[in-house]
Design a protein around this motif. Structure first.
Motif, PDB file in Angstrom:
ATOM      1  N   ASP A 203     -69.808  -2.044 -31.456  1.00  0.00           N
ATOM      2  CA  ASP A 203     -68.999  -1.216 -31.161  1.00  0.00           C
ATOM      3  C   ASP A 203     -68.568  -1.431 -29.871  1.00  0.00           C
ATOM      4  O   ASP A 203     -69.318  -0.352 -28.957  1.00  0.00           O
ATOM      5  N   ARG A 205     -65.693  -2.020 -26.980  1.00  0.00           N
ATOM      6  CA  ARG A 205     -64.772  -1.968 -25.858  1.00  0.00           C
ATOM      7  C   ARG A 205     -64.516  -1.726 -24.584  1.00  0.00           C
ATOM      8  O   ARG A 205     -65.449  -1.839 -23.768  1.00  0.00           O
ATOM      9  N   GLY A 227     -67.649  -5.571 -34.284  1.00  0.00           N
ATOM     10  CA  GLY A 227     -66.932  -4.097 -33.876  1.00  0.00           C
ATOM     11  C   GLY A 227     -66.352  -4.007 -32.518  1.00  0.00           C
ATOM     12  O   GLY A 227     -67.222  -3.685 -31.436  1.00  0.00           O
TER      13      GLY A 227
END
Length: 485
Positions: A203, A205, A227
Protein backbone atom coordinates in the motif's frame (compact mmCIF):
# COMPACT_ATOMS: atom_id res chain seq x y z
CA UNK A 1 20.28 22.06 26.66
CA UNK A 2 16.73 21.44 27.88
CA UNK A 3 14.11 21.85 25.18
CA UNK A 4 11.88 24.87 25.07
CA UNK A 5 8.41 23.77 23.91
CA UNK A 6 6.81 26.22 21.54
CA UNK A 7 3.61 24.25 21.98
CA UNK A 8 3.01 20.94 23.70
CA UNK A 9 2.79 19.18 20.34
CA UNK A 10 6.15 20.21 18.85
CA UNK A 11 9.60 21.63 19.36
CA UNK A 12 11.59 23.93 17.06
CA UNK A 13 15.12 23.24 15.84
CA UNK A 14 15.87 26.85 16.77
CA UNK A 15 15.24 25.93 20.40
CA UNK A 16 18.42 23.84 20.10
CA UNK A 17 20.50 26.59 18.54
CA UNK A 18 19.89 26.17 14.80
CA UNK A 19 20.41 29.45 12.93
CA UNK A 20 18.96 28.74 9.48
CA UNK A 21 21.20 31.35 7.84
CA UNK A 22 22.71 29.02 5.24
CA UNK A 23 26.22 29.55 6.65
CA UNK A 24 26.23 28.27 10.23
CA UNK A 25 26.56 24.48 10.56
CA UNK A 26 23.21 23.44 12.06
CA UNK A 27 23.93 19.69 12.08
CA UNK A 28 24.27 19.37 15.86
CA UNK A 29 21.21 21.48 16.63
CA UNK A 30 18.92 19.56 14.28
CA UNK A 31 20.23 16.19 15.48
CA UNK A 32 19.60 17.22 19.09
CA UNK A 33 16.00 18.07 18.26
CA UNK A 34 15.53 14.73 16.49
CA UNK A 35 17.04 12.91 19.48
CA UNK A 36 14.62 14.59 21.86
CA UNK A 37 11.66 13.73 19.62
CA UNK A 38 12.62 10.06 19.34
CA UNK A 39 10.17 7.81 21.19
CA UNK A 40 7.65 10.61 21.77
CA UNK A 41 4.42 11.82 20.19
CA UNK A 42 5.94 15.08 19.05
CA UNK A 43 6.71 17.14 15.98
CA UNK A 44 9.94 18.87 14.97
CA UNK A 45 9.42 22.30 13.45
CA UNK A 46 11.92 23.75 10.96
CA UNK A 47 11.03 27.44 10.52
CA UNK A 48 11.68 29.31 7.28
CA UNK A 49 15.39 29.61 6.50
CA UNK A 50 18.34 27.68 5.06
CA UNK A 51 19.81 25.06 7.39
CA UNK A 52 23.30 23.79 6.59
CA UNK A 53 23.86 20.11 7.49
CA UNK A 54 27.33 18.59 6.98
CA UNK A 55 26.91 14.99 8.22
CA UNK A 56 24.00 12.51 8.04
CA UNK A 57 21.12 12.87 10.51
CA UNK A 58 19.20 10.03 12.21
CA UNK A 59 15.68 9.79 13.58
CA UNK A 60 14.73 6.64 15.53
CA UNK A 61 10.97 6.22 15.70
CA UNK A 62 10.47 3.78 18.56
CA UNK A 63 7.78 2.28 20.75
CA UNK A 64 4.33 3.69 20.05
CA UNK A 65 5.67 7.03 18.88
CA UNK A 66 4.85 9.37 16.02
CA UNK A 67 6.98 12.18 14.70
CA UNK A 68 6.20 14.94 12.20
CA UNK A 69 9.07 16.94 10.74
CA UNK A 70 7.61 20.03 9.12
CA UNK A 71 8.44 23.46 7.82
CA UNK A 72 6.76 26.56 6.45
CA UNK A 73 6.67 25.37 2.84
CA UNK A 74 8.98 24.04 0.13
CA UNK A 75 11.43 26.71 -0.87
CA UNK A 76 10.82 28.45 2.47
CA UNK A 77 12.18 25.88 4.91
CA UNK A 78 15.27 24.52 3.14
CA UNK A 79 17.50 21.82 4.60
CA UNK A 80 20.88 21.84 2.83
CA UNK A 81 22.16 18.27 3.18
CA UNK A 82 25.77 18.83 2.12
CA UNK A 83 26.88 15.60 3.78
CA UNK A 84 28.87 13.97 0.99
CA UNK A 85 26.40 11.07 0.97
CA UNK A 86 23.23 10.24 2.89
CA UNK A 87 20.90 12.88 4.29
CA UNK A 88 18.43 11.70 6.97
CA UNK A 89 17.99 8.08 8.09
CA UNK A 90 14.61 7.24 9.63
CA UNK A 91 14.48 3.94 11.49
CA UNK A 92 11.22 2.30 12.54
CA UNK A 93 11.50 -0.24 15.35
CA UNK A 94 7.82 -1.06 14.96
CA UNK A 95 5.05 -0.05 12.59
CA UNK A 96 1.96 -2.01 13.60
CA UNK A 97 -1.38 -0.25 13.78
CA UNK A 98 -1.99 -1.28 17.42
CA UNK A 99 -0.74 1.27 19.92
CA UNK A 100 -0.17 -1.00 22.91
CA UNK A 101 1.04 -4.24 21.35
CA UNK A 102 4.79 -4.75 20.77
CA UNK A 103 6.70 -3.92 18.67
CA UNK A 104 4.72 -0.71 18.71
CA UNK A 105 2.72 1.64 16.55
CA UNK A 106 5.24 3.97 14.96
CA UNK A 107 4.51 6.58 12.30
CA UNK A 108 6.29 9.51 10.72
CA UNK A 109 5.56 12.46 8.43
CA UNK A 110 7.63 15.03 6.52
CA UNK A 111 5.74 18.10 5.33
CA UNK A 112 6.36 21.50 3.71
CA UNK A 113 10.13 21.25 3.24
CA UNK A 114 12.82 21.43 0.58
CA UNK A 115 15.81 19.08 0.76
CA UNK A 116 18.76 20.12 -1.33
CA UNK A 117 22.49 19.48 -1.65
CA UNK A 118 25.61 20.88 -3.26
CA UNK A 119 27.11 17.37 -3.47
CA UNK A 120 27.49 15.90 -6.92
CA UNK A 121 26.11 12.43 -7.53
CA UNK A 122 27.43 9.79 -5.06
CA UNK A 123 26.61 6.14 -5.83
CA UNK A 124 24.35 4.63 -3.17
CA UNK A 125 23.50 7.95 -1.50
CA UNK A 126 19.98 8.61 -0.21
CA UNK A 127 18.31 11.87 0.78
CA UNK A 128 15.51 10.48 2.99
CA UNK A 129 15.98 6.80 3.84
CA UNK A 130 13.25 4.90 5.70
CA UNK A 131 14.07 1.47 7.16
CA UNK A 132 11.00 -0.32 8.50
CA UNK A 133 9.85 -3.55 10.08
CA UNK A 134 6.64 -4.43 8.28
CA UNK A 135 5.11 -7.76 9.27
CA UNK A 136 3.01 -9.64 6.74
CA UNK A 137 -0.69 -9.45 7.55
CA UNK A 138 -0.27 -6.67 10.12
CA UNK A 139 -1.57 -3.27 8.92
CA UNK A 140 0.82 -0.38 9.43
CA UNK A 141 0.58 3.19 10.58
CA UNK A 142 0.94 5.79 7.84
CA UNK A 143 4.20 7.24 6.61
CA UNK A 144 3.40 10.60 5.00
CA UNK A 145 5.57 12.69 2.66
CA UNK A 146 3.65 15.83 1.67
CA UNK A 147 4.63 19.03 -0.17
CA UNK A 148 8.31 18.12 -0.08
CA UNK A 149 10.83 19.05 -2.76
CA UNK A 150 14.10 17.24 -3.58
CA UNK A 151 16.71 18.90 -5.81
CA UNK A 152 20.28 20.05 -6.30
CA UNK A 153 21.06 23.42 -4.76
CA UNK A 154 22.60 25.36 -7.64
CA UNK A 155 23.60 22.82 -10.30
CA UNK A 156 21.87 20.28 -12.47
CA UNK A 157 24.58 17.73 -11.56
CA UNK A 158 23.92 17.86 -7.81
CA UNK A 159 21.74 15.29 -6.08
CA UNK A 160 21.51 11.78 -4.63
CA UNK A 161 21.40 8.28 -6.08
CA UNK A 162 17.96 7.93 -4.46
CA UNK A 163 15.92 10.84 -3.22
CA UNK A 164 13.33 8.86 -1.22
CA UNK A 165 14.28 5.33 -0.08
CA UNK A 166 11.55 3.13 1.43
CA UNK A 167 12.60 -0.33 2.60
CA UNK A 168 10.22 -2.69 4.42
CA UNK A 169 7.90 0.26 4.97
CA UNK A 170 4.20 0.11 4.08
CA UNK A 171 1.16 2.32 4.43
CA UNK A 172 2.80 5.22 2.57
CA UNK A 173 1.17 8.39 1.25
CA UNK A 174 3.26 10.69 -0.96
CA UNK A 175 1.51 13.79 -2.28
CA UNK A 176 2.31 17.13 -3.93
CA UNK A 177 6.05 16.37 -4.02
CA UNK A 178 8.65 17.29 -6.63
CA UNK A 179 11.66 15.11 -7.46
CA UNK A 180 14.30 16.76 -9.67
CA UNK A 181 16.92 14.08 -10.25
CA UNK A 182 19.62 15.56 -12.48
CA UNK A 183 21.20 13.99 -15.58
CA UNK A 184 19.67 10.86 -17.10
CA UNK A 185 22.57 8.62 -16.12
CA UNK A 186 22.00 9.14 -12.40
CA UNK A 187 19.33 9.35 -9.80
CA UNK A 188 16.08 7.62 -8.86
CA UNK A 189 13.18 9.52 -7.36
CA UNK A 190 11.48 6.88 -5.17
CA UNK A 191 12.81 3.38 -4.52
CA UNK A 192 10.38 1.08 -2.68
CA UNK A 193 11.48 -2.44 -1.80
CA UNK A 194 10.91 -5.39 0.50
CA UNK A 195 13.35 -7.93 1.90
CA UNK A 196 11.06 -10.96 2.19
CA UNK A 197 7.39 -11.89 2.15
CA UNK A 198 7.43 -11.86 5.95
CA UNK A 199 8.30 -8.16 5.74
CA UNK A 200 5.80 -7.51 2.97
CA UNK A 201 5.48 -3.73 2.41
CA UNK A 202 2.05 -3.04 0.95
CA UNK A 203 0.00 0.00 0.00
CA UNK A 204 1.78 3.06 -1.35
CA UNK A 205 -0.25 5.98 -2.70
CA UNK A 206 1.48 8.60 -4.85
CA UNK A 207 -0.66 11.58 -5.84
CA UNK A 208 -0.02 14.85 -7.70
CA UNK A 209 3.76 14.49 -7.81
CA UNK A 210 6.33 15.40 -10.44
CA UNK A 211 9.49 13.53 -11.48
CA UNK A 212 11.97 15.45 -13.62
CA UNK A 213 15.06 14.06 -15.40
CA UNK A 214 17.22 11.37 -13.80
CA UNK A 215 17.16 7.63 -14.44
CA UNK A 216 13.97 6.20 -12.89
CA UNK A 217 11.12 8.19 -11.46
CA UNK A 218 9.71 5.33 -9.37
CA UNK A 219 11.52 2.01 -8.90
CA UNK A 220 9.73 -0.94 -7.27
CA UNK A 221 11.79 -4.00 -6.44
CA UNK A 222 12.17 -6.86 -3.98
CA UNK A 223 9.47 -9.00 -2.39
CA UNK A 224 6.02 -7.96 -1.24
CA UNK A 225 5.94 -4.53 -2.88
CA UNK A 226 2.29 -4.68 -3.83
CA UNK A 227 -0.68 -2.35 -3.88
CA UNK A 228 0.66 0.76 -5.66
CA UNK A 229 -1.65 3.62 -6.65
CA UNK A 230 -0.19 6.47 -8.74
CA UNK A 231 -2.57 9.29 -9.72
CA UNK A 232 -2.19 12.72 -11.39
CA UNK A 233 1.59 12.35 -11.55
CA UNK A 234 4.01 13.45 -14.29
CA UNK A 235 7.34 12.05 -15.47
CA UNK A 236 9.36 14.36 -17.74
CA UNK A 237 12.83 13.73 -19.16
CA UNK A 238 13.43 10.51 -17.18
CA UNK A 239 14.94 7.41 -18.76
CA UNK A 240 12.17 5.38 -17.14
CA UNK A 241 8.94 6.68 -15.64
CA UNK A 242 7.98 3.65 -13.52
CA UNK A 243 10.34 0.66 -13.35
CA UNK A 244 9.02 -2.52 -11.73
CA UNK A 245 11.13 -5.64 -11.15
CA UNK A 246 9.46 -7.76 -8.47
CA UNK A 247 8.85 -11.39 -7.60
CA UNK A 248 5.27 -12.00 -8.78
CA UNK A 249 3.57 -9.23 -6.79
CA UNK A 250 0.19 -7.69 -7.48
CA UNK A 251 -1.63 -4.43 -7.88
CA UNK A 252 -0.25 -1.46 -9.84
CA UNK A 253 -2.76 1.25 -10.77
CA UNK A 254 -1.59 4.28 -12.74
CA UNK A 255 -4.04 6.94 -13.92
CA UNK A 256 -4.27 10.51 -15.21
CA UNK A 257 -0.74 11.63 -15.85
CA UNK A 258 1.96 12.40 -18.40
CA UNK A 259 5.02 10.29 -19.26
CA UNK A 260 7.60 12.00 -21.46
CA UNK A 261 10.51 9.55 -21.23
CA UNK A 262 13.59 8.45 -23.18
CA UNK A 263 13.62 4.64 -22.78
CA UNK A 264 10.42 3.32 -21.17
CA UNK A 265 7.30 4.87 -19.74
CA UNK A 266 6.33 1.77 -17.74
CA UNK A 267 8.68 -1.20 -17.48
CA UNK A 268 6.79 -4.04 -15.79
CA UNK A 269 8.38 -7.34 -14.81
CA UNK A 270 6.63 -9.64 -12.36
CA UNK A 271 3.63 -7.39 -11.63
CA UNK A 272 0.25 -9.13 -11.81
CA UNK A 273 -3.00 -7.20 -11.96
CA UNK A 274 -3.53 -3.51 -12.48
CA UNK A 275 -4.85 -0.63 -14.51
CA UNK A 276 -3.15 1.89 -16.78
CA UNK A 277 -5.58 4.61 -17.84
CA UNK A 278 -5.74 8.25 -18.84
CA UNK A 279 -1.99 8.62 -19.42
CA UNK A 280 -0.31 10.59 -22.22
CA UNK A 281 2.78 8.60 -23.20
CA UNK A 282 5.20 10.59 -25.32
CA UNK A 283 8.44 9.35 -26.84
CA UNK A 284 11.14 11.82 -25.85
CA UNK A 285 14.15 11.67 -28.19
CA UNK A 286 17.47 12.93 -26.70
CA UNK A 287 18.98 15.97 -28.31
CA UNK A 288 21.83 13.84 -29.66
CA UNK A 289 19.40 11.30 -31.12
CA UNK A 290 18.03 7.99 -29.87
CA UNK A 291 20.55 5.30 -28.92
CA UNK A 292 18.24 2.35 -28.20
CA UNK A 293 14.72 1.01 -28.51
CA UNK A 294 11.85 2.95 -26.91
CA UNK A 295 8.72 1.31 -25.50
CA UNK A 296 5.94 3.22 -23.76
CA UNK A 297 4.62 0.15 -21.87
CA UNK A 298 6.74 -3.01 -21.74
CA UNK A 299 5.43 -6.11 -19.95
CA UNK A 300 7.76 -9.03 -19.24
CA UNK A 301 7.91 -12.06 -16.96
CA UNK A 302 4.52 -12.93 -15.56
CA UNK A 303 3.16 -9.40 -15.85
CA UNK A 304 -0.48 -9.90 -16.72
CA UNK A 305 -4.11 -9.17 -15.87
CA UNK A 306 -3.71 -5.49 -16.79
CA UNK A 307 -6.34 -3.24 -18.32
CA UNK A 308 -4.71 -0.64 -20.56
CA UNK A 309 -7.59 1.70 -21.35
CA UNK A 310 -8.07 5.25 -22.59
CA UNK A 311 -4.43 6.29 -23.00
CA UNK A 312 -2.69 8.22 -25.76
CA UNK A 313 0.58 6.88 -27.16
CA UNK A 314 2.52 9.36 -29.30
CA UNK A 315 5.66 8.20 -31.09
CA UNK A 316 8.39 10.29 -32.62
CA UNK A 317 8.28 8.67 -36.05
CA UNK A 318 11.77 7.23 -35.50
CA UNK A 319 12.83 4.49 -37.92
CA UNK A 320 16.21 3.33 -36.59
CA UNK A 321 15.15 1.17 -33.62
CA UNK A 322 12.23 -1.21 -33.05
CA UNK A 323 10.20 1.36 -31.10
CA UNK A 324 6.65 0.56 -30.13
CA UNK A 325 3.88 1.79 -27.84
CA UNK A 326 3.02 -1.50 -26.11
CA UNK A 327 5.23 -4.60 -26.02
CA UNK A 328 3.96 -7.86 -24.51
CA UNK A 329 7.10 -9.86 -23.98
CA UNK A 330 8.31 -13.29 -24.93
CA UNK A 331 8.17 -14.95 -21.50
CA UNK A 332 5.57 -17.71 -21.60
CA UNK A 333 4.55 -16.85 -18.05
CA UNK A 334 2.40 -14.04 -19.44
CA UNK A 335 -0.60 -16.36 -19.42
CA UNK A 336 -3.48 -14.38 -17.95
CA UNK A 337 -5.50 -11.99 -20.04
CA UNK A 338 -4.34 -8.45 -20.62
CA UNK A 339 -6.93 -6.10 -22.11
CA UNK A 340 -6.00 -3.22 -24.40
CA UNK A 341 -8.84 -1.00 -25.58
CA UNK A 342 -9.94 2.57 -26.24
CA UNK A 343 -6.42 3.93 -26.71
CA UNK A 344 -5.06 6.32 -29.35
CA UNK A 345 -1.82 5.41 -31.14
CA UNK A 346 -0.12 7.87 -33.46
CA UNK A 347 3.20 8.33 -35.27
CA UNK A 348 4.68 4.83 -34.81
CA UNK A 349 6.89 4.62 -37.90
CA UNK A 350 9.60 2.17 -36.88
CA UNK A 351 10.11 -1.39 -38.24
CA UNK A 352 7.93 -2.66 -35.38
CA UNK A 353 4.24 -1.86 -34.81
CA UNK A 354 2.24 0.27 -32.41
CA UNK A 355 1.30 -2.89 -30.44
CA UNK A 356 3.66 -5.88 -30.45
CA UNK A 357 2.62 -9.30 -29.13
CA UNK A 358 5.66 -11.56 -28.91
CA UNK A 359 5.62 -15.20 -29.98
CA UNK A 360 5.21 -16.87 -26.56
CA UNK A 361 2.70 -14.40 -25.13
CA UNK A 362 -0.60 -15.90 -24.04
CA UNK A 363 -4.13 -14.55 -23.74
CA UNK A 364 -4.36 -10.89 -24.62
CA UNK A 365 -7.52 -9.21 -25.83
CA UNK A 366 -7.06 -6.13 -28.02
CA UNK A 367 -10.35 -4.28 -28.32
CA UNK A 368 -11.20 -1.24 -30.45
CA UNK A 369 -8.34 1.28 -30.55
CA UNK A 370 -7.63 4.26 -32.82
CA UNK A 371 -4.49 4.23 -34.98
CA UNK A 372 -3.37 7.41 -36.70
CA UNK A 373 -0.33 7.70 -38.94
CA UNK A 374 1.08 4.29 -37.93
CA UNK A 375 2.91 2.17 -40.51
CA UNK A 376 1.82 -1.04 -38.75
CA UNK A 377 -0.90 -1.15 -36.13
CA UNK A 378 -0.46 -4.58 -34.51
CA UNK A 379 2.19 -7.29 -34.89
CA UNK A 380 0.85 -10.55 -33.53
CA UNK A 381 3.70 -13.06 -33.45
CA UNK A 382 1.65 -15.26 -31.09
CA UNK A 383 -0.96 -16.04 -33.75
CA UNK A 384 0.04 -19.71 -33.90
CA UNK A 385 -0.75 -20.32 -30.21
CA UNK A 386 -4.28 -21.57 -29.49
CA UNK A 387 -6.54 -18.79 -28.23
CA UNK A 388 -3.53 -16.55 -27.68
CA UNK A 389 -4.75 -13.23 -29.01
CA UNK A 390 -8.21 -11.82 -29.56
CA UNK A 391 -8.40 -8.65 -31.62
CA UNK A 392 -11.78 -6.90 -32.01
CA UNK A 393 -11.49 -5.23 -34.48
CA UNK A 394 -8.42 -4.39 -36.55
CA UNK A 395 -8.94 -1.76 -39.21
CA UNK A 396 -6.77 -0.15 -41.86
CA UNK A 397 -7.55 2.74 -44.23
CA UNK A 398 -5.90 4.23 -47.25
CA UNK A 399 -6.52 6.37 -50.34
CA UNK A 400 -5.49 4.85 -53.67
CA UNK A 401 -5.72 5.69 -57.36
CA UNK A 402 -6.81 2.94 -59.75
CA UNK A 403 -7.23 2.90 -63.55
CA UNK A 404 -10.30 0.95 -64.70
CA UNK A 405 -10.64 -0.40 -68.22
CA UNK A 406 -14.45 0.08 -68.15
CA UNK A 407 -16.74 -1.28 -70.84
CA UNK A 408 -18.78 -3.52 -68.52
CA UNK A 409 -21.18 -2.92 -65.58
CA UNK A 410 -18.88 -4.63 -63.05
CA UNK A 411 -15.21 -5.22 -62.25
CA UNK A 412 -12.88 -6.12 -59.37
CA UNK A 413 -10.22 -3.97 -57.69
CA UNK A 414 -7.26 -5.29 -55.68
CA UNK A 415 -5.86 -3.16 -52.85
CA UNK A 416 -2.44 -4.08 -51.44
CA UNK A 417 -2.37 -4.28 -47.61
CA UNK A 418 0.99 -3.55 -45.90
CA UNK A 419 2.66 -6.48 -44.16
CA UNK A 420 1.63 -7.32 -40.59
CA UNK A 421 -1.58 -5.28 -40.50
CA UNK A 422 -3.70 -8.43 -40.31
CA UNK A 423 -0.88 -10.91 -39.61
CA UNK A 424 -0.03 -13.99 -41.68
CA UNK A 425 -3.09 -15.92 -40.46
CA UNK A 426 -5.55 -13.02 -40.33
CA UNK A 427 -7.75 -11.95 -43.25
CA UNK A 428 -10.00 -8.87 -43.30
CA UNK A 429 -13.68 -9.81 -43.31
CA UNK A 430 -15.21 -6.35 -43.65
CA UNK A 431 -14.49 -3.51 -46.03
CA UNK A 432 -15.71 -0.34 -47.72
CA UNK A 433 -14.50 1.24 -50.98
CA UNK A 434 -15.79 4.61 -52.21
CA UNK A 435 -15.08 6.89 -55.15
CA UNK A 436 -15.85 10.61 -55.01
CA UNK A 437 -16.28 10.82 -58.81
CA UNK A 438 -18.53 7.82 -59.55
CA UNK A 439 -21.10 5.91 -57.54
CA UNK A 440 -20.44 2.19 -57.24
CA UNK A 441 -22.23 -0.58 -55.39
CA UNK A 442 -19.46 -2.63 -53.80
CA UNK A 443 -18.51 -5.36 -51.36
CA UNK A 444 -15.37 -7.10 -50.12
CA UNK A 445 -14.96 -10.46 -51.84
CA UNK A 446 -13.98 -13.57 -49.89
CA UNK A 447 -12.25 -15.03 -52.92
CA UNK A 448 -9.06 -13.16 -53.62
CA UNK A 449 -8.88 -11.40 -50.22
CA UNK A 450 -5.87 -12.34 -48.11
CA UNK A 451 -3.79 -10.85 -45.31
CA UNK A 452 -1.93 -8.85 -47.97
CA UNK A 453 -4.68 -8.13 -50.51
CA UNK A 454 -8.25 -6.80 -50.31
CA UNK A 455 -10.36 -7.63 -53.40
CA UNK A 456 -13.48 -5.52 -53.93
CA UNK A 457 -16.32 -6.19 -56.36
CA UNK A 458 -17.57 -2.97 -58.01
CA UNK A 459 -20.80 -2.53 -59.97
CA UNK A 460 -22.46 0.53 -61.48
CA UNK A 461 -25.65 1.39 -59.64
CA UNK A 462 -27.86 1.69 -62.75
CA UNK A 463 -26.42 -1.31 -64.59
CA UNK A 464 -24.67 0.77 -67.25
CA UNK A 465 -21.10 0.18 -68.29
CA UNK A 466 -18.46 1.70 -66.04
CA UNK A 467 -16.66 4.51 -67.92
CA UNK A 468 -12.95 3.85 -68.45
CA UNK A 469 -10.61 6.16 -66.60
CA UNK A 470 -8.62 6.82 -63.45
CA UNK A 471 -10.51 6.85 -60.16
CA UNK A 472 -9.52 7.84 -56.59
CA UNK A 473 -10.82 5.43 -53.95
CA UNK A 474 -11.08 5.74 -50.17
CA UNK A 475 -10.69 2.23 -48.71
CA UNK A 476 -11.21 0.78 -45.24
CA UNK A 477 -10.79 -2.92 -44.42
CA UNK A 478 -11.19 -4.61 -41.06
CA UNK A 479 -11.42 -7.84 -39.14
CA UNK A 480 -14.36 -7.76 -36.76
CA UNK A 481 -14.72 -10.12 -33.77
CA UNK A 482 -12.00 -12.46 -34.85
CA UNK A 483 -9.84 -14.65 -32.61
CA UNK A 484 -6.41 -15.67 -33.81
CA UNK A 485 -5.17 -19.15 -33.04
Amino acid sequence: MAPVLVQSQYISVKDYGARGDGVTDDTGAIQAALNYASGKQIGVYIPGGRYLVTSPLTLNVTGSSSNAIFGDGNGVSVVMLNTGGNGININYTGNWWLFDVPPGSTACAFRNLTFTTTNTFVAGSKCLAFEGVCVEGRPTRQTIIENVEFQGFNSFNQGWATQLWLHDVGGITISACKFTMGPSNQGDGIVWSGTAQANSPVDVRITSCGFVYGNRGIYLTGVGTEGIYIVNTDFVGCNYGIYVDVAAESGLHVSNGHMNTFKRGLYLKGMIGGTISGILFYQNVPSGGATEKFVAVEMLGNSSEFSIIGNQFTGSGATVFADCAIYLGAQAAIQFTNYISGNIFENWFSPEAAIVVDAACQRVNIGPNAFNNCITNIRNAAAALPYAVSIDPISWSTVVTKTLAGGSPSTTVDITIPALIFQPTGVPNSGIIQSYTYQFASHLQTTGTTASNARFFLQSIDGSNIPPGTYSFYVTVATVYTTYG
